[in-house]
Enzyme design. Structure first.
Site, PDB file in Angstrom:
ATOM      1  N   TYR A 124       0.701  -1.156   0.006  1.00 52.39           N
ATOM      2  CA  TYR A 124      -0.135  -0.017  -0.122  1.00 52.39           C
ATOM      3  C   TYR A 124       0.890   1.374   0.097  1.00 52.39           C
ATOM      4  CZ  TYR A 124      -3.666  -3.255   1.548  1.00 52.39           C
ATOM      5  OH  TYR A 124      -4.331  -4.365   1.292  1.00 52.39           O
ATOM      6  N   THR A 125       1.850   1.326   0.613  1.00 56.86           N
ATOM      7  CA  THR A 125       2.568   2.453   0.828  1.00 56.86           C
ATOM      8  C   THR A 125       3.645   2.643  -0.519  1.00 56.86           C
ATOM      9  OG1 THR A 125       4.424   1.377   2.139  1.00 56.86           O
ATOM     10  CG2 THR A 125       2.728   2.193   3.297  1.00 56.86           C
TER      11      THR A 125
END
Length: 748
Positions: A124-125
């Site tokens: 996600y990051t």
């Protein structure tokens, strides 16, 4: 048997094998995992993450890329270990509350000060390098690093990055190896470079002088560093010590606002610790607690005192001592040096070693550039010959199948010069090209002379290093965040100051059960007792005082009154909290301030006056206080308000009552005491005669004596016949009141 083994298998005794395997593992953990190198201040995993990201083109200002891509590259190319450990190392470098100068910029959830490990999964990051990573990478392609093969030998990676700053002190690090660990605090970049410049200019300077430029660590929080300056200097002189940080707060009307917390302290944990004290009734001066932190105010914890009369500084001093609002950080400056060996170094050694590394790096960069310049000048010389003889050059190229050796022979060119001429594009044959070559030659010759001048002089090289450090400080430096402040050590408030002073009555039963009731009005005898148990003794005092008990062996014990169970129930046995000698029973309870005087006595007629502070102990096994003669029992203790005006009254089982001045008794810290009433030793030893009750009263008080369910009140004038001197036998009470089980004064 030997035929069963292949020739290339080595047989070793188990002892030798395990020893070698453990040593290899130890060296690997120390050198290639846990400790930073003094050159770039990075551990291998950090170095590989930074290099892999630069390799992916994730420089500061570029587009963010998924963290999973970076981690994949790091693991696949350089670091064949666990992805979660690699990602955690990456997250740490991106957290502005963990790193003083973050090397990465993150997009997405990268954790919070409340829970640094609450970051989102790597899928996600997104991340890219920060501008500070440039300080480690900007000179990488300039011949400044030694390159080593990666784990599978298919690629190369830098052994140490050519750091332009002493990053080992700039961001600090922590790590646990085998048999050693490292804890280096972060520092302010401007101060650090000023100290480095000062050391370059004054190699014989002392650590104390360096500390004028580098006064102490600088964490990524605005909390105060309260370590004394002398301790900070000592820490830098030895390479190990500790740093103490304290939260900052301010007053807003009546509220206390905490605006900065110590490094890596969770606001949620602070609130939890304060709330726990409030629930345990150990913080009566606080009525409310709130977390008002937001984007505008990253740290804003609100403590609401009970009233505006509460001393905020005193309250905060207590909280500093009992919560993580004040924390201590270990310092152990253990790094891998230029010689490849780990060791704890003091500040001057660290900076000297790094300056040696930096000077060598700058030298390598200049030599690399000089080599490039010399090669280019060599090529330009060849091109110049070609331009001056362009027609002949073209003719040779047109007429010869292999023009290169012909050109080399005709114009005395080198292989590189001939190759450069042959690779010339037609558009470069313009007339103006000669001018541009001459201009470039001139500039490069000037640069070559400058480089040779610097490389030929140690002083010029040192001046260049110094100049570059000052430029970095100007471009990247910032103000100190953690102020260094001189503060007194925090001290927790005494229990008596923390607990509200409400009136209470402490009740002790015959079986040793204890409880406390609110107020002084209730009658402890009327309380409900367990079957087979009954009232023994009670004491009136305040909830912030200690309940002091005495047992049948003369030992005393102390318990905070506010921790005792409520009188709404039947209490709890004292044996659950205290450890009296086997067979001992509790005989009485008393409470009051430490200077309170208490009458202690035994059934053999002996007694003394003691101070309550002499009876107090934290030991669960109690404190030997009153010496009890063989066969005697301890009578309940009685508080004495005034030695000069009070009288002591003692009654025996034969109904004899003696009243005399309390002043006739000694004040002793411990012992047997003196005779209050004369009970013949033989009769006392055989149990025929003994004292049944004792009390104290004022001049104008009446005396109520209880005999079973009956009682009689003796007025002051009726007590005169019973008055005498200490150690007399006493006078018998009237018929029917000779079996006295207790006495108490009655105010007129």
């Amino acid at each position: 048997m030997s035929n069963q083994f292949e020739e290339n298998i080595e047989l070793l005794p188990l002892k030798d094998f395990t020893e070698r395997a453990y040593l290899d593992y130890s060296m690997y953990v120390i050198m290639d995992r846990a400790l930073p190198h003094i050159g770039d201040g990075l551990k291998p995993v950090q170095r590989r993450i930074v290099y892999a990201m630069s390799d992916l083109g994730l420089k500061a200002g570029s587009k963010f890329k998924k963290s999973a891509r970076t981690v994949g590259d790091v693991l696949g190319k350089f670091h064949p270990h666990g992805d979660s450990a690699c990602y955690e190392a990456m997250v740490l470098m991106a957290q502005p509350f963990s790193y003083r100068y973050p090397l990465l910029e993150g997009q997405g959830n990268w954790g919070s000060p409340d829970d640094p490990k609450s970051f989102a999964a790597m899928r996600y990051t997104e991340a890219r390098l920060s501008r500070y990573a440039d300080l480690l990478l900007s000179e990488l392609g300039q011949g400044t690093a030694d390159w080593v093969p990666n784990f599978d030998g298919t690629m190369s990676e830098p052994e140490v990055l050519p750091s332009r700053v002493p990053h080992v002190l700039m961001n600090g690090t922590t790590g646990i190896a085998v048999g050693m660990s490292t804890d280096i605090p972060p520092h302010n970049l401007t101060e650090l470079l000023n100290a480095s410049v000062h050391l370059l200019e004054n190699p014989r300077t002392t650590i104390k002088e360096l500390c004028k430029h580098l006064p102490g660590p600088d964490y990524p929080t605005e909390a105060e560093i309260i370590t004394p300056k002398a301790d900070l200097v000592k820490m830098y002189e030895t390479g190990h010590g500790s740093i103490r940080m304290r939260a900052r707060y301010e007053r807003e009307k009546d509220d206390i606002i905490i605006t900065a917390l110590p490094h890596q302290t969770s606001p949620a944990k602070i609130l939890e610790q304060i709330a726990a004290q409030m629930q345990a009734r150990k913080l009566p001066m606080v009525v409310d607690l709130r977390d008002e932190s937001d984007h505008e105010h990253p740290t804003r914890l609100v403590i609401v005192p009970r009233s505006n009369r509460i001393d905020a500084d005193e309250l905060m001093t207590h909280l500093f001592a009992t919560t993580d609002l004040e924390r201590t950080y270990r310092v152990n400056m253990n790094v891998i040096g230029l010689n490849g060996r780990p060791g704890v170094r003091h500040l001057k050694d660290l900076l000297n070693d790094w300056l040696t590394f930096r000077t060598a790096t700058v030298r390598r960069r200049l030599e690399y550039r000089l080599d490039k310049v010399s090669k280019r000048l060599h090529i330009l010389d060849g091109l110049m010959i070609a331009y001056l003889n362009i027609d002949e050059v073209i003719k040779i190229i047109r007429e010869n199948d292999k023009p290169k050796p012909v050109l080399m022979k005709r114009f005395k060119l080198s292989d590189e010069q001939a190759e450069a001429i042959l690779e010339l594009k037609l558009r470069h044959l313009a007339k103006l090209e000669e001018m541009s070559i001459r201009t470039e030659q001139k500039e490069l010759k000037e640069e070559q002379a400058e480089l040779e001048k610097i490389l030929g002089s140690k002083q010029r090289l040192k001046t260049l290093v110094k100049k570059e450090l000052k430029e970095v400080a100007k471009e990247y430096g910032d103000e100190r965040r953690s102020p260094i402040v001189s503060r007194e050590a925090a001290q927790a408030l005494d229990v008596t100051e923390l607990v509200s002073a409400d009136p209470v009555t402490i009740v002790l039963s015959e079986k040793g059960w204890i409880r406390t009731a609110k107020g002084h009005e209730m009658d402890p005898i009327e309380l409900n007792y367990k079957s087979g148990d009954a009232y023994l003794n009670s004491a009136r005092g305040k909830s912030n005082q200690l309940a002091v008990l005495i047992d049948s062996t003369g030992r005393t014990y102390a318990l905070p009154a506010h921790t005792l169970p409520s009188a709404r129930g039947q209490g709890e046995p004292l044996t659950g909290r205290l450890s009296p000698p086997p067979g001992a029973t509790f005989c009485g309870v008393v409470t009051g301030n430490p200077d309170q005087l208490v009458l202690l006595s035994t059934s053999h007629g002996y007694g003394m006056v003691s101070r309550l502070e002499d009876m107090i102990t934290r030991n669960k096994k109690g404190k030997a206080m009153l010496k009890v003669p063989e066969g005697a029992r301890v009578l309940p203790p009685v508080p004495v308000t005034d030695m000069e005006t009070y009288w002591v009254a003692m009654v025996s089982n034969e109904g004899k009552l003696l009243i005399h001045h309390v002043a006739e008794l000694p004040v002793l810290p411990k012992g047997k005491g003196v005779k209050i009433m004369n009970i013949p030793p033989a009769r006392a030893k055989s149990g025929q005669e003994y004292a049944t009750a004792v009390t104290v009263l004022e001049e104008q008080d009446s005396l109520k004596v209880y005999s079973g369910k009956r009682h009689k009140v003796l007025k002051p004038e009726e007590m005169e016949p019973y008055e005498g001197e200490r150690a007399q036998r006493g006078i018998k009470l009237p018929q029917g009141f000779r079996n006295v089980n207790r006495m108490e004064p009655v105010e007129e």
